[in-house]
Design an enzyme around this catalytic site. Sequence first.
Site, mmCIF file in Angstrom:
data_model
loop_
_atom_site.group_PDB
_atom_site.id
_atom_site.type_symbol
_atom_site.label_atom_id
_atom_site.label_comp_id
_atom_site.label_asym_id
_atom_site.label_seq_id
_atom_site.Cartn_x
_atom_site.Cartn_y
_atom_site.Cartn_z
ATOM 1 C CD GLU A 1 -9.322 0.740 4.733
ATOM 2 O OE1 GLU A 1 -9.275 1.966 4.953
ATOM 3 O OE2 GLU A 1 -8.496 0.154 4.007
ATOM 4 C CG HIS B 1 -6.726 4.075 8.458
ATOM 5 N ND1 HIS B 1 -5.448 4.189 8.943
ATOM 6 C CD2 HIS B 1 -6.651 3.216 7.402
ATOM 7 C CE1 HIS B 1 -4.620 3.441 8.214
ATOM 8 N NE2 HIS B 1 -5.334 2.833 7.283
#
Length: 213
Positions: free
Chosen positions: A54, A57
């Site tokens: 995550e 990103h």
Amino acid sequence: MLVYTKKEIRDLIIAFIVLTICFSIATAGFNHKSIISILPIIIIGVVIGSVSHELGHKYIAMKYSCDAEFKLWPLGLAIAFVTSFFGFVFASPGTIQIHPENRSDEINGRILIAGPMANMGLALVFLAIVALIYPLRFYSGIFHLIYLVSGVGFSVNSFLATFNLFPLYTLDGTKVLKWNAKIWFIAIAIAGIMMLGSIFIGAERMVQIFMGL
């Protein structure tokens, strides 16, 4: 430079704790002694890979001057907890909310491929550690633990990279393929080879082959 809000830090900590519990249950059930013994493997080899995905990103999104914030997905954590009782974990602790939403396919693709790339990078780091520790793994308990953690880390991160590159539903692969089919194919091919290697050969045997043993 990564910038975190207080809410984001809270959500990341909650996700980290819950995923640690879930993977521990999936691996050792409710045997507290077994859970304690595998915690280093779970935290370093598994949970860090899920969170790093995550944050990959987020990092690239901010490179493109987008606002990016990790937000917890309570339903995803609930699913992870329930599936842990069946011996596996469907880990989807949250998502990176990115603004503005009207981004080009290229920017979307670059942001979304960053998660699997983070996992692929971690997998290679873990494999390199396996190779370095291999001759020393029986010299001490610490070396053996590092060896085990790194082997699991290679397998898990290879799987996370491959799984998220599948062009299905909301997975990263959908928008990466829409952006650039060639890059998507190369990425999923490399990740897939790594994953299959971890399943059918294993990190230890891969190292032995590389070292000519």
